[in-house]
Structure formats: C-alpha cells, structure tokens
Design a protein around this motif. Sequence first.
Motif, PDB file in Angstrom:
ATOM      1  N   HIS A  30       0.848  -1.183   0.000  1.00  0.00           N
ATOM      2  CA  HIS A  30       0.000   0.000   0.000  1.00  0.00           C
ATOM      3  C   HIS A  30       0.889   1.240   0.000  1.00  0.00           C
ATOM      4  CE1 HIS A  30      -2.770   3.025   1.728  1.00  0.00           C
ATOM      5  NE2 HIS A  30      -3.641   2.384   0.992  1.00  0.00           N
ATOM      6  N   ASP A  31       0.885   2.011  -1.078  1.00  0.00           N
ATOM      7  CA  ASP A  31       1.671   3.239  -1.212  1.00  0.00           C
ATOM      8  C   ASP A  31       3.160   3.018  -0.950  1.00  0.00           C
ATOM      9  OD1 ASP A  31      -0.583   4.704  -1.861  1.00  0.00           O
ATOM     10  OD2 ASP A  31      -0.985   5.277   0.218  1.00  0.00           O
ATOM     11  N   GLY A  32       3.705   1.930  -1.467  1.00  0.00           N
ATOM     12  CA  GLY A  32       5.126   1.657  -1.340  1.00  0.00           C
ATOM     13  C   GLY A  32       5.549   1.055  -0.018  1.00  0.00           C
ATOM     14  N   VAL A  33       4.598   0.843   0.876  1.00  0.00           N
ATOM     15  CA  VAL A  33       4.880   0.255   2.185  1.00  0.00           C
ATOM     16  C   VAL A  33       4.217  -1.109   2.259  1.00  0.00           C
ATOM     17  CG1 VAL A  33       4.572   0.504   4.685  1.00  0.00           C
ATOM     18  CG2 VAL A  33       5.020   2.516   3.284  1.00  0.00           C
ATOM     19  N   ARG A  35       2.457  -3.789   4.223  1.00  0.00           N
ATOM     20  CA  ARG A  35       1.710  -3.943   5.472  1.00  0.00           C
ATOM     21  C   ARG A  35       1.662  -5.423   5.785  1.00  0.00           C
ATOM     22  NH1 ARG A  35      -0.645   0.781   7.113  1.00  0.00           N
ATOM     23  NH2 ARG A  35      -0.693   2.379   5.500  1.00  0.00           N
TER      24      ARG A  35
END
Length: 90
Positions: A30-33, A35
């Motif tokens: 999610h958005d480069g991260v 989880r």
Amino acid sequence: MADLTHMALPGAIFTLRVTPGARRNDITLHDGVLRVHVTAAPADGKANKAVLKLLAKALGVAPSRLTLIRGQTGRDKLVRLDQPASGSSR
C-alpha cells in the motif's frame, strides 16, 4: 498473500508496517509500504520472527537472507534482503 518474488533483489530494503496479534497472516502493498499482519504476539521477538518468515515466503527466499535493520520493538521496520550464500541458485 501478495506474491513479491519480483521484488527479491539482493540488497533491497523493505519498509514494513507491522500489525502483531492479527486474525491471520497476510502481506499487502500500500503506497510503497508493505503492510504485514501476523498472528504472533509482540513478545520475546515472536512477532519479528513471524514477520521475517512470512516476508521470506512471499519473496521466495530463505528467511536467513533477511536482516531486520531497524524497528526491533516498533511497528515500523526496515528489512534488508542479503546476498545469497555462494553456491546457491538464488
């Protein structure tokens, strides 16, 4: 769980946001991260071990190739994928 084998490049650094004590083990991007949700409790390093094992499975590498750089006691972690041992195929 996400297939992250395309991200398994030696020296790669992964930014993780970890949720210990979750209902199920799962990884999402999610958005480069990444989880990461693990069922293990955050006690005695059990959640960290579960995170590294789950990430290694998603990347298609051995858990011994992953090094926790930062975030041993926090939810935000940095993990590095180390070079394979000499003589291995990947």
